[in-house]
Design a protein around this motif. Structure first.
Motif, PDB file in Angstrom:
ATOM      1  N   SER A  52       0.673  -1.298   0.215  1.00  0.00           N
ATOM      2  CA  SER A  52      -0.120  -0.160  -0.035  1.00  0.00           C
ATOM      3  C   SER A  52       0.843   1.128  -0.059  1.00  0.00           C
ATOM      4  O   SER A  52       1.954   1.389   0.612  1.00  0.00           O
ATOM      5  N   GLU A  53       0.527   2.222  -0.874  1.00  0.00           N
ATOM      6  CA  GLU A  53       1.432   3.534  -0.953  1.00  0.00           C
ATOM      7  C   GLU A  53       1.263   4.060   0.406  1.00  0.00           C
ATOM      8  O   GLU A  53       2.194   4.700   0.855  1.00  0.00           O
ATOM      9  N   GLU A  54       0.090   4.280   0.852  1.00  0.00           N
ATOM     10  CA  GLU A  54      -0.243   5.003   2.081  1.00  0.00           C
ATOM     11  C   GLU A  54       0.494   4.345   3.314  1.00  0.00           C
ATOM     12  O   GLU A  54       1.051   5.004   4.127  1.00  0.00           O
ATOM     13  N   GLY A  55       0.482   2.889   3.326  1.00  0.00           N
ATOM     14  CA  GLY A  55       1.282   2.172   4.445  1.00  0.00           C
ATOM     15  C   GLY A  55       2.921   2.583   4.111  1.00  0.00           C
ATOM     16  O   GLY A  55       3.483   2.618   5.249  1.00  0.00           O
ATOM     17  N   TRP A  56       3.387   2.691   2.970  1.00  0.00           N
ATOM     18  CA  TRP A  56       4.631   3.175   2.582  1.00  0.00           C
ATOM     19  C   TRP A  56       5.143   4.376   3.114  1.00  0.00           C
ATOM     20  O   TRP A  56       6.104   4.668   3.919  1.00  0.00           O
ATOM     21  N   ARG A  57       4.323   5.264   2.838  1.00  0.00           N
ATOM     22  CA  ARG A  57       4.373   6.761   3.483  1.00  0.00           C
ATOM     23  C   ARG A  57       4.358   6.762   4.862  1.00  0.00           C
ATOM     24  O   ARG A  57       5.114   7.296   5.528  1.00  0.00           O
ATOM     25  N   HIS A  58       3.388   5.999   5.662  1.00  0.00           N
ATOM     26  CA  HIS A  58       3.381   5.969   6.858  1.00  0.00           C
ATOM     27  C   HIS A  58       4.413   5.482   7.772  1.00  0.00           C
ATOM     28  O   HIS A  58       5.076   5.942   8.511  1.00  0.00           O
TER      29      HIS A  58
END
Length: 176
Positions: A52-58
């Motif tokens: 997940s891109e959001e997970g990566w950013r987190h």
């Protein structure tokens, strides 16, 4: 007891595993057994989980970001130092940013008050294989390194983060 050997390198450890007497074990040689013996080598599952891109950013912000307070209100930001600045046009595109003169050309990305949770491990409602895979990859991109035998390594003094990784990283396809 299952002993994990890291190719003769440091980091060998022992796992305690509880299994039913007829548990099926997959062995490194491709066979399977219900009677595990001393010296048997277990196969590691190959798991490929979409990140997940959001997970990566987190994960990336968890590793390198900071919380700042303005008028008592927390907000999240991250300085993208050196080569990490390449993420400004990808993962952090669309977020406010600036190039403070004292940052020697490094961008500061402002993630706002809605993402202060980025400075904590993911909450239970975010734990999916894709989010975990992204979080761990982002954390590794921020704070990870490669060992001499090519394994990814993360060092942390944050007991909560270590416990979270031990519990959830396998869900994202990572072997510990």
């Amino acid at each position: 007891r299952v002993r994990h050997y890291n190719g003769g390198k440091s980091g060998n450890f022992v796992h305690e595993i509880k299994a039913t007497p007829d548990h099926r074990w997959l062995l490194l040689n491709g066979s399977e057994t219900t009677k595990l013996c001393v010296g048997d080598k277990l196969a590691s599952p190959l798991v490929d989980v979409q990140q997940s891109e959001e997970g990566w950013r987190h994960g990336f912000v968890f590793g390198d970001g900071t919380l700042t307070y303005s008028n008592g209100q927390p907000y999240c930001q991250i300085r993208l130092c050196g080569k990490k600045a390449r993420h400004l046009s990808g993962t952090f595109a669309g977020f406010g940013h600036s190039f403070p003169p004292s940052f020697d050309g490094d961008p500061m990305v402002y993630l706002g008050k809605d993402r202060v949770h980025y400075k904590s491990v993911p909450s239970a409602d975010l734990v999916t294989p894709e989010y975990v895979a992204g979080f761990v990859a982002g954390l590794c991109a921020a704070d990870g390194s490669l060992t001499s035998c090519g394994n990814l390594s993360i060092h942390s003094q944050n007991d909560e983060a270590v416990a979270w990784l031990e519990r959830f990283a396998p869900l994202g396809g990572y072997k510990l």
